[in-house]
Motif scaffolding. Structure first.
Motif, PDB file in Angstrom:
ATOM      1  N   LYS A  68       0.819  -1.153  -0.201  1.00 56.44           N
ATOM      2  CA  LYS A  68      -0.216   0.087  -0.133  1.00 56.44           C
ATOM      3  C   LYS A  68       0.994   1.203   0.082  1.00 56.44           C
ATOM      4  O   LYS A  68       1.915   1.302   0.730  1.00 56.44           O
ATOM      5  CB  LYS A  68      -1.033   0.035   1.134  1.00 56.44           C
ATOM      6  N   VAL A  69       0.585   2.054  -0.879  1.00 61.66           N
ATOM      7  CA  VAL A  69       1.449   3.365  -1.057  1.00 61.66           C
ATOM      8  C   VAL A  69       0.393   4.450  -0.751  1.00 61.66           C
ATOM      9  O   VAL A  69      -0.660   4.596  -1.173  1.00 61.66           O
ATOM     10  CB  VAL A  69       2.077   3.544  -2.162  1.00 61.66           C
ATOM     11  N   VAL A  70       0.887   5.523  -0.204  1.00 62.62           N
ATOM     12  CA  VAL A  70       0.302   6.793  -0.031  1.00 62.62           C
ATOM     13  C   VAL A  70       0.304   7.765  -1.292  1.00 62.62           C
ATOM     14  O   VAL A  70       1.507   7.805  -1.617  1.00 62.62           O
ATOM     15  CB  VAL A  70       0.784   7.609   1.390  1.00 62.62           C
ATOM     16  N   ARG A  71      -0.700   8.325  -1.842  1.00 60.83           N
ATOM     17  CA  ARG A  71      -0.656   9.115  -2.816  1.00 60.83           C
ATOM     18  C   ARG A  71      -1.330  10.570  -2.203  1.00 60.83           C
ATOM     19  O   ARG A  71      -2.121  10.356  -1.572  1.00 60.83           O
ATOM     20  CB  ARG A  71      -1.272   8.528  -4.190  1.00 60.83           C
ATOM     21  N   TRP A  72      -0.794  11.416  -3.023  1.00 66.33           N
ATOM     22  CA  TRP A  72      -1.658  12.708  -2.735  1.00 66.33           C
ATOM     23  C   TRP A  72      -1.620  13.627  -4.076  1.00 66.33           C
ATOM     24  O   TRP A  72      -0.767  13.498  -4.840  1.00 66.33           O
ATOM     25  CB  TRP A  72      -0.605  13.512  -1.435  1.00 66.33           C
ATOM     26  N   ASN A  73      -2.341  14.575  -3.968  1.00 61.41           N
ATOM     27  CA  ASN A  73      -2.672  15.526  -5.045  1.00 61.41           C
ATOM     28  C   ASN A  73      -1.601  16.690  -4.637  1.00 61.41           C
ATOM     29  O   ASN A  73      -2.287  17.672  -3.798  1.00 61.41           O
ATOM     30  CB  ASN A  73      -3.989  16.069  -5.181  1.00 61.41           C
ATOM     31  N   ALA A  74      -0.492  16.838  -5.437  1.00 59.56           N
ATOM     32  CA  ALA A  74       0.420  17.888  -4.767  1.00 59.56           C
ATOM     33  C   ALA A  74       0.248  19.334  -5.348  1.00 59.56           C
ATOM     34  O   ALA A  74       0.165  20.135  -4.503  1.00 59.56           O
ATOM     35  CB  ALA A  74       1.837  17.565  -5.515  1.00 59.56           C
ATOM     36  N   LYS A  75      -0.622  19.334  -6.337  1.00 60.37           N
ATOM     37  CA  LYS A  75      -0.997  20.602  -6.781  1.00 60.37           C
ATOM     38  C   LYS A  75      -2.189  21.045  -5.664  1.00 60.37           C
ATOM     39  O   LYS A  75      -2.038  22.445  -5.272  1.00 60.37           O
ATOM     40  CB  LYS A  75      -1.730  20.530  -8.072  1.00 60.37           C
ATOM     41  N   GLU A  76      -3.051  20.358  -5.415  1.00 55.15           N
ATOM     42  CA  GLU A  76      -4.189  20.738  -4.597  1.00 55.15           C
ATOM     43  C   GLU A  76      -3.438  21.079  -2.915  1.00 55.15           C
ATOM     44  O   GLU A  76      -3.891  22.191  -2.601  1.00 55.15           O
ATOM     45  CB  GLU A  76      -4.812  19.596  -4.335  1.00 55.15           C
ATOM     46  N   LEU A  77      -2.484  20.555  -2.770  1.00 54.89           N
ATOM     47  CA  LEU A  77      -1.941  20.724  -1.322  1.00 54.89           C
ATOM     48  C   LEU A  77      -1.165  21.854  -1.334  1.00 54.89           C
ATOM     49  O   LEU A  77      -1.146  22.705  -0.603  1.00 54.89           O
ATOM     50  CB  LEU A  77      -1.114  19.572  -0.899  1.00 54.89           C
ATOM     51  N   GLY A  78      -0.605  22.390  -2.478  1.00 53.52           N
ATOM     52  CA  GLY A  78       0.302  23.545  -2.765  1.00 53.52           C
ATOM     53  C   GLY A  78      -0.688  24.711  -2.661  1.00 53.52           C
ATOM     54  O   GLY A  78      -0.414  25.766  -2.031  1.00 53.52           O
ATOM     55  N   MET A  79      -1.875  24.617  -3.323  1.00 54.60           N
ATOM     56  CA  MET A  79      -2.800  25.869  -3.491  1.00 54.60           C
ATOM     57  C   MET A  79      -3.154  25.907  -2.068  1.00 54.60           C
ATOM     58  O   MET A  79      -3.379  27.144  -1.639  1.00 54.60           O
ATOM     59  CB  MET A  79      -3.675  25.589  -4.522  1.00 54.60           C
TER      60      MET A  79
END
Length: 571
Positions: A365-376
């Motif tokens: 299992k790997v954690v994924r994230w939406n970097a663009k959204e987090l940055g904004m």
RNA sequence: GCGGCGGUCGUCUAGCCUGGACUAGGAUGCCGGCCUUCCAAGCCGGUGAUCCCGGGUUCAAAUCCCGGCCGCCGCACCA
């Protein structure tokens, strides 16, 4: 000479000094304890012993045991990593009235039950004062606690901060080079790094001549194995070995038992086959140095006696006349201690890689994230959030998202959708691990002494150094029977011929023939060649054996081969 | 590091307690010579000792005293 009156150690020391094997260093300035010079014969004999060591230890496994050389001067950091800076110093406290010395930490722990390991000397002194701890023997007052560092210290270059030490063992030079040699060995285990080199230990009270020195030569091998797949040494399981395992010793047993290697391994007395292999090799080496099986055995050190890096240690003990059983080699299972510490302190990758037989397919299992959204959304805080997400266990995140719909990191609630969990299948071909180390380690000067002591015999009031013939520094000596020109000329011819054959040969015409035999018996020359009047007629000479004093007559042109056969190891 | 014992030619030792004729004696080794046809043979000659180092006591120290160094033995640590 009143031979009978002196003990063997004195006879060895006397002979060593008189005939040039060894003597105390810096003699004309009064000498310094713990340092010895090797004279001409001592140096040659030591060379022979080191050759023999290589022949026994390296040669049979030459494809996997290689010799290297590293410096004596070692930077602080290396010996800090190895644990020597910490462990090679003992906090010592001295009784002011009786002068006895004690391990300060042990004393405090005994009296107060406090755990004080690792405390500074000042603190230990304070504890002693506060608890009014007194000398356990005479009740006297105790002085200041002082650390005694067994390492010789120096400074590297002109800058005082660059502290260095003389190495107390050659091993660290091998450990720090693990990765390079591993690659040279094409990343295959097991393999061994051998090193012969000088080391220094600032012994508190060196004594016993060559047996306890402040500077001496160590011959050791760091043998690296995969603990899960150590490989099989070419081991004779039926070979007998004399052992005193701790399991028996702690029950009061004093005498070693003789068992087969197989038994020793089955009973767990020797924890690893490679340990057993090197111990057998050590026994073989001592046999070849002239020490019989009855005069040697292996004794396991108790957990308290073991060095800080070791999980099992056997000492090889050899009988000496005056000093009793003397350690000539140590066999330590060092585990992954040294490499692990060097990984820690250097930050370098000193791992080996173990390939699986079958590549493993694992669902991870790997954690994924939406970097663009987090940055904004989180601007400059996004970086911190991502770092924390990386560190966090994916299982935990998955559970949090499932339970609460968000995951809390860096004080922020990150909702499902910006962070999510993906499952994917990885193919893993192997894994990294830290190899374990088996270390056989020999004190070369001790081998030298033991070989001399075991070789020294007396016959008709004369000293004979019956050293194994292949070890003899001087291989043969040529005598004219009398000091007559014809004999001298012939003898010198023969001598010259033997030199050209590459043999180590002396020539002597002084004194009666008996006196000359005695002179060379005393330094262990195996073969005496005498040219007599018959030699002038038929080109034959007498060849006399050092130990039996028997003579045979051989033709001069057979002489080199006859001598070679006598000093050969093959029988 | 502590305690005990010790340190005299390359080696072994006499002398030290009871200071002086000790210019430190002997043995052995080593070197040279004579002799010698196989196991440290004999004879002659020679070589070789800051008496461990430093200080003190004394008219005088190898000798007595103090300190140090080194060695051996015992106690603690180690290949």
């Amino acid at each position: 000479m009143v031979l009978g009156l002196k003990d063997k150690a004195s006879k060895v020391a006397d002979l060593a000094q008189r005939r040039g094997f060894y003597w105390p260093s810096w003699e004309i300035y009064g000498g310094v304890a713990g340092f010895y010079d090797l004279g001409p014969l001592g140096k040659e004999l030591k060379n022979k012993i080191m050759e023999l060591w290589k022949k026994i230890m390296i040669h049979p496994l030459q494809r996997i045991v290689v010799e290297i050389e590293t410096p004596m001067i070692t930077p602080y950091k290396v010996l800090e990593a190895s644990g020597h800076v910490e462990n090679f110093t003992d906090p010592v406290v001295e009784c002011k009235s009786c002068g006895r010395k004690f391990r300060a930490d042990h004393l405090i722990e005994e009296v107060t039950g406090l755990k004080v390991e690792g405390l500074k000397p000042e603190d230990l002194t304070k504890i002693i004062k506060e608890n009014n701890i007194r000398c356990p023997v005479c009740g006297g007052e105790l002085g200041e606690v002082k650390p005694f560092l067994l390492l010789f210290q120096t400074q590297i270059g002109p800058y005082e901060g660059d502290r260095g030490f003389i190495r107390p063992e050659t091993a660290q030079g091998a450990f720090v080079n693990f990765k390079r040699v591993y690659q040279l060995m094409r990343e295959k285990l097991p393999f061994g790094i051998a090193q012969i080199g000088r080391v220094g230990r600032n012994e508190i009270s060196p004594r016993q001549g060559l047996l306890r020195l402040r500077e001496f030569t160590i011959a050791e091998i760091e043998f690296f194995i995969d603990p899960l797949n150590p490989g099989r040494p070419p081991l004779d399981y039926n070979a007998k070995i004399r052992l005193l395992p701790w399991e028996l010793a702690k029950g009061g047993q004093k005498e070693p038992v003789e068992v087969t290697v197989k038994e020793a391994l089955e009973k767990g007395w020797i924890m690893n086959e490679w340990m057993a292999y090197w111990m057998l090799k050590a026994k073989e080496l001592l046999n070849l140095l002239g020490v019989s099986d009855e005069d040697q055995y292996f004794e396991e050190k108790s957990p308290e006696e073991r060095a800080h890096y070791s999980s099992q240690t056997y000492d090889q003990l050899v009988k000496t006349e005056r000093y009793g059983w003397m350690e000539v080699s140590g066999h330590a299972y060092r585990g992954d201690y040294d490499l692990r510490r060097h990984i820690q302190y250097s930050g370098k990758d000193l791992y080996a890689f173990r390939k699986f037989k079958e590549p493993k397919r694992v669902r991870v299992k790997v954690v994924r994230w939406n970097a663009k959204e987090l940055g904004m959304r989180y601007k400059s805080k996004a970086k911190e959030i991502i770092e924390e997400l990386k560190r966090k266990d994916p299982e935990v995140i998955e559970r949090e998202l499932y339970d609460k719909g968000y995951v809390e990191v860096a004080g922020e609630r990150i909702e499902k959708g910006i962070v999510w969990i993906e499952e994917r299948e990885d193919v893993i071909t192997g894994e990294k691990f830290i190899p374990h180390v088996v270390e056989p380690s020999f004190g070369v000067e001790r081998l030298l002494y033991v070989a001399l002591e075991h070789a020294l015999k007396e016959k008709d009031g004369r000293l004979i150094l019956s050293i194994p013939k292949y070890l003899a520094p001087i291989q043969a000596v040529v005598f004219p029977l009398l000091e007559e020109e014809a004999l001298i000329n012939k003898a010198k011819e023969v001598w010259q011929m033997l030199l050209e054959e590459g043999l180590r040969v002396e020539y002597d015409e002084k004194g009666s023939i008996g006196r000359r035999y005695a002179r060379y018996d005393e330094i262990g020359v195996p073969v005496a060649v005498t040219i007599d009047f018959q030699s002038l007629e038929d080109d034959t000479v007498t060849v006399r054996d050092r130990d039996t004093w028997e003579q045979i007559r051989v033709n001069i042109n057979e002489l080199p081969e006859v001598i070679r056969k006598i000093i050969s190891m093959k029988k």
